[in-house]
Design a protein around this motif. Sequence first.
Motif, short mmCIF file in Angstrom:
data_model
loop_
_atom_site.label_atom_id
_atom_site.label_comp_id
_atom_site.label_asym_id
_atom_site.label_seq_id
_atom_site.Cartn_x
_atom_site.Cartn_y
_atom_site.Cartn_z
N ARG A 126 0.81 -1.22 0.00
CA ARG A 126 0.00 0.00 0.00
C ARG A 126 0.84 1.27 0.00
NH1 ARG A 126 -1.56 -4.11 2.63
NH2 ARG A 126 -3.58 -5.01 2.23
N ASN A 127 2.16 1.12 -0.05
CA ASN A 127 3.11 2.23 -0.03
C ASN A 127 2.78 3.20 1.11
OD1 ASN A 127 5.41 3.57 -0.91
ND2 ASN A 127 4.24 4.94 -2.22
N ALA A 128 2.79 2.64 2.31
CA ALA A 128 2.43 3.43 3.49
C ALA A 128 3.35 3.11 4.65
CB ALA A 128 0.98 3.14 3.89
N LEU A 129 3.49 4.08 5.54
CA LEU A 129 4.19 3.89 6.81
C LEU A 129 3.13 3.71 7.89
CD1 LEU A 129 6.78 6.75 6.34
CD2 LEU A 129 7.25 4.30 6.21
N VAL A 130 3.32 2.72 8.74
CA VAL A 130 2.35 2.42 9.79
C VAL A 130 3.06 2.57 11.13
CG1 VAL A 130 0.80 0.67 10.73
CG2 VAL A 130 1.20 0.79 8.25
#
Length: 157
Positions: A126-130
Amino acid sequence: MKYKQLITGCLLALACSAAHAEQVGSVDTVFKMFGPDHKIVVEAFDDPDVKNVTCYISRAKTGGIKGGLGLAEDTSDAAISCQQVGHIEVSDKIKKGKTEGEVVFQKRTSLVFKKLQVVRFYDAKRNALVYLTYSDKVVDGSPKNAISAVPIMPWKE
């Protein structure tokens, strides 16, 4: 003597590796006749490895005489919200990081054994930082946690 210096140096290096939070504000939740009131504190920190990501944490802070002396144990209640504040470039190190995540923030919440932590994960699909916040303790941690995700989006200057 050298043993004490080595331990002190290691502790300082560990403390410097995580981000430092700035207090944004606080609200009182319980009046205490002696010592500071119980509070909810809002703090902000920038991810030390990802430029232009800022996280805001709200957490409980115990007051009273013990709290004023730094001897109280804060509860494990915390919330987090992380935001993109500019152009983000994620390094290959983060993209290929561990599935256990990387600790980007720690705050002591008792005299010795308890701390609030923020761990960053990279979601490649998802090309995201969590960002996950939770409290741990040497013997008995808490399942209370909060999460925030930052999708990596184009940023217009």
